[in-house]
Scaffold this motif. Structure first.
Motif, PDB file in Angstrom:
ATOM      1  N   VAL A 161      -3.336 -21.706 -22.821  1.00 42.98           N
ATOM      2  CA  VAL A 161      -2.651 -21.314 -21.844  1.00 42.98           C
ATOM      3  C   VAL A 161      -1.732 -20.029 -22.505  1.00 42.98           C
ATOM      4  O   VAL A 161      -1.743 -18.991 -21.999  1.00 42.98           O
TER       5      VAL A 161
ATOM      6  N   GLN B 132       3.344 -16.003 -15.526  1.00 44.07           N
ATOM      7  CA  GLN B 132       2.198 -16.725 -15.256  1.00 44.07           C
ATOM      8  C   GLN B 132       1.854 -18.007 -16.100  1.00 44.07           C
ATOM      9  O   GLN B 132       1.552 -18.983 -15.714  1.00 44.07           O
ATOM     10  N   GLN B 133       2.113 -17.733 -17.327  1.00 46.48           N
ATOM     11  CA  GLN B 133       1.839 -18.947 -18.215  1.00 46.48           C
ATOM     12  C   GLN B 133       2.907 -19.866 -18.023  1.00 46.48           C
ATOM     13  O   GLN B 133       2.504 -21.087 -18.047  1.00 46.48           O
TER      14      GLN B 133
ATOM     15  N   GLN C 289       1.874 -21.776 -14.859  1.00 52.86           N
ATOM     16  CA  GLN C 289       0.748 -22.851 -15.107  1.00 52.86           C
ATOM     17  C   GLN C 289       1.078 -24.150 -15.938  1.00 52.86           C
ATOM     18  O   GLN C 289       0.818 -25.168 -15.340  1.00 52.86           O
TER      19      GLN C 289
ATOM     20  N   GLU D 123       3.198 -26.057 -12.949  1.00 52.46           N
ATOM     21  CA  GLU D 123       2.592 -26.655 -11.949  1.00 52.46           C
ATOM     22  C   GLU D 123       1.612 -27.880 -12.448  1.00 52.46           C
ATOM     23  O   GLU D 123       1.121 -28.618 -11.652  1.00 52.46           O
ATOM     24  N   ARG D 124       1.473 -27.660 -13.526  1.00 53.75           N
ATOM     25  CA  ARG D 124       0.428 -28.653 -14.283  1.00 53.75           C
ATOM     26  C   ARG D 124       1.127 -29.525 -15.249  1.00 53.75           C
ATOM     27  O   ARG D 124       0.678 -29.750 -16.294  1.00 53.75           O
TER      28      ARG D 124
END
Length: 745
Positions: free
Chosen positions: A108, A149-150, A153, A156-157
């Motif tokens: 990521v 964006q990183q 991610q 969200e995960r």
């Protein structure tokens, strides 16, 4: 009346009491049995479990105070970045100790899992950087440059990244205003070590495991003020690390802000001009070595004469202090500490040692006058001077006939100083010194502040060296065994020196004193020492402790502690002598060795310039360029290692720095030193002065001096056509008499 007999009623009460007694006794027996079970039978087990319940601390770092220039412009502050951190405690609970999590996280973040693993490992004596010095319970930052964006991610995960957090965090920033790097002055931060925590635990400013502290420069010198007090949130946790509750916590206190005397505009000019001078020097051919000058390092200092405050301090090569933010990579660290990069972490303004060459001559001039030699006396300046079979020469063996000491400074006549030093050496007893030898030339150097620290508010300043008789004895005792065991090759220069030193290395020889008189031999100085001495010449004789800190301002702005100038001595010269030297140094700028730099186009009548050039010989290397100058307001000293002559390599750059300061042919940056502090708002924020404010009309006391671009007298001088041209640098030495000399311009 009741029909129940009295005896029956009594028996019932008795039964009830017996039943209650039996019940109480049963409860006591049950409780006792349970206590026996817990404390005796399973006591060890529960003792271990209870020992696992304890309080863990999570540190909330304090916001570090900003470092500002004299106009209030931040040169080190904080910015909010998206920081990704990893809990080492959570990783260690996993079967693979978090390897799979770090693998996913690396993809990521666009880095390698190996690099992440290195960042979260704990530091010890055998673990090199990068590693984590802080508490293993503290989240360890692995990236402070994550994109939105990183971060999205990762959040969200969350099930794929247990123990990983990504959130906005304040981190250190070095913004380089006006492209002024200011790296060695500012320094850098890194996590505190366990040893430092232990050493400081009983001090007024103890460390917490998550603290970052200054490692060099102002970040280190004012660390206790800038750091503030970190907040601590305390959690009660069991032996599995599960939070059982929250204990009493402490809020963080932000650090104070530091206002410095650095002007980032002047700093930017000085950095650019030193870099330009070094590049120009590399295009010049050195006839002594048969190759171009290497110009591998240098320094320039701009100082206020009347306060000792440093307006600019430059050391080249430089580095980017932002490299340390968030943890430095192993590759970058190796680069910064390697010989190939020439050690950019070294602040050459206060740590590089070199022979001073002829900028030193103001000291033997003062010593000669104090020893009884008149300043306006008649002294022969032949092209060469011989002692004990050794010949010393002026630059290109020039002869100036009979001159006074002022003219000797102007043309940098070495042979005048050779003769004075030799005569004084003989008066003091020569090889067998008198019991109370005057040693004027060496004593005066100490009184000018050489051989000792200046007291600047930066860490790791070095002392330099005055090679007097005591130093000769100490040096001999430390090295005699090596000298006496060295080979006996008559063709080897090193062996000649060793053989001679083995026999008489403890003695002050004629050649030592002669070579010393022109700033050669074993004399070593730093640029800050010479800047301090020349600033004292410019202010009438006061030696100030150089300072960069100007004021410490609390985060709320309610407490302001100004750092006042402090003196550590006076020059050993009468007013008449200082006036004579001042006039001679003006002559250096107008008709002497610095006339190529200031003889044309400089408004000498309106802004008197004093200057002294120097070119110092270094054993095994090319000559060191020195240029020392001062006006009524400022002192500027520049030096370039392996750069050539003072007037040729450093002179043009120093001239351009003055052009920028006073506005000669351009807009003036700082024609008068900045005395006032920046404006402090009610909320504690410090307001930077804007260029618009500088352009507004000023009172007469603050008006630019005549000759600057904003001077309304009508005359606007133009600059002349400009010419182009550590580690310890051991000065050149010669057998028996010390050195061949030469005019050190």
């Amino acid at each position: 009346m009741s029909n129940i007999p009295e005896t029956g009623r009594t028996s019932r009460v008795t039964v009830r009491l017996i039943a209650i007694q039996i019940l109480v006794l049963s409860l006591l027996l049950t409780l006792g049995g349970r206590l026996w079970y817990l404390q005796v039978r399973n006591g060890d087990e529960y003792e271990k479990e209870a020992a696992g319940n304890h309080v863990q601390q999570v540190v909330d770092p304090a916001v570090r105070g900003s470092i500002l220039d004299s106009r209030g412009v931040p040169i080190a502050d904080n910015e909010t970045r998206l920081v990704v951190s990893v809990s080492r405690t959570e990783l260690m609970k996993m079967d693979d100790e978090g390897k799979s999590v770090l693998d996913r996280l690396a993809k990521v973040l666009g880095t390698s899992s190996k690099e992440l693993a290195q960042k979260v490992r704990l530091c010890d004596a055998e673990t090199p950087q990068p590693c984590w010095n802080g508490s293993p319970y503290q989240p360890i930052p692995v990236s402070d440059e994550a994109t939105s964006q990183q971060v999205l991610q990762i959040r969200e995960r969350g099930e794929d990244f247990p123990g990983v957090t990504a959130e906005p965090t304040a981190v250190r920033r070095y913004p380089a205003p006006n492209d002024a790097n200011t790296s060695q002055v500012l320094g850098y931060l890194s996590p505190v070590t366990d040893e430092e925590i232990e050493e400081a635990k009983d001090s007024d400013s103890p460390f917490l495991p998550a603290d970052e502290i200054g490692r060099s420069g102002l970040e280190r010198a004012y660390d206790s003020k800038l750091r503030g007090s970190a907040g601590v949130t305390r959690y009660e946790v069991d032996n599995l690390g599960r939070v059982m509750g929250r204990a009493e916590s402490d809020a963080s206190t932000p650090g104070a802000n530091l206002v410095t005397s650095i002007d980032s505009r002047v700093q930017a000019v000085a950095e650019k001009e030193l870099e330009r001078a070094m590049k120009d020097a590399r295009t010049e051919f050195d006839k002594n070595t048969g190759r171009n000058y290497e110009a591998d390092a240098g320094s320039v200092i701009v100082m206020e004469n009347d306060t000792g405050r440093v307006v600019s301090m430059v050391s080249n090569p430089e580095y980017d202090p932002n490299s340390w933010v968030g943890g430095i990579s192993g590759k970058e660290y190796k680069s910064l500490t390697s010989k190939k990069s020439n050690y950019p972490l070294l602040n050459r303004g206060i740590q590089a040692l070199a022979a001073p060459g002829s900028i030193f001559k103001v000291i033997p001039t003062t010593a000669a006058v104090n020893a009884g030699y008149p300043f306006d006396g008649n002294y022969d300046c032949p092209g060469s001077y011989s002692i004990g079979g050794q010949t010393f020469t002026n630059m290109e063996s020039e002869s100036y006939g009979t001159i006074d000491l002022g003219r000797a400074l102007e043309v940098s006549c070495d042979t005048v100083f050779y003769d004075l030093a030799y005569k004084q050496w003989r008066k003091d007893g020569g090889h067998t010194p008198k019991k109370n030898a005057k040693d004027w030339f060496y004593k005066t150097a100490h009184q000018f502040g050489l051989g000792d620290k200046t007291g600047i508010d930066l860490p790791n300043e070095v002392e330099g060296r005055v090679p007097d008789r005591q130093w000769k004895k100490d040096y001999y005792e430390a090295n005699k065994d090596v000298w006496c065991q060295q080979g006996d090759d008559p063709q080897s220069y090193a062996d000649k020196i060793a053989k001679e030193n083995c026999v008489s290395g403890m003695k002050m020889r004629a050649g030592d004193s002669v070579n010393y008189s022109i700033g050669q031999g074993d004399t070593l100085v730093t640029p800050i020492q010479m800047a301090t001495a020349y600033a004292a010449l410019g202010n009438g004789g006061t030696l100030y402790d150089p300072t960069l800190g100007k004021a410490i301002v609390s985060a709320d702005g309610k407490h302001v502690k100004e750092i006042k100038p402090k003196s550590h001595g006076k020059l050993p010269a009468k007013k008449a002598t200082l006036k004579d030297i001042d006039g001679a140094l003006q002559g250096v700028a107008t008709r002497g060795t610095a006339a190529t730099n200031f003889g044309s186009g400089w408004p000498q009548e309106k802004i008197p310039m004093r200057a002294k050039t120097g070119t110092a010989e270094v054993a095994g290397k090319q000559t060191t360029s020195w240029f020392a100058t001062y006006t009524d307001e400022y002192t500027v000293v520049m030096t370039i290692s392996q750069g050539g002559t003072g007037s040729g390599a450093s002179g043009p750059a120093v001239r351009r720095i003055y052009d920028a300061l006073y506005g000669v042919g351009q807009k003036a940056l700082l024609p008068k030193p900045e005395k006032a502090l920046p404006k402090i708002s009610k909320d504690g924020s410090i307001q930077a002065r804007r260029d618009k404010e500088e352009d507004e009309p000023k009172k007469d006391a603050d008006a630019p001096p005549p000759g600057s671009e904003t001077d309304q007298s009508g005359e606007q001088p133009q600059p002349p056509q400009q010419q182009t041209g550590q580690t310890e640098e051991q000065p050149a030495r010669e057998p028996e008499t010390g050195g061949t000399g030469g005019d050190q311009r």
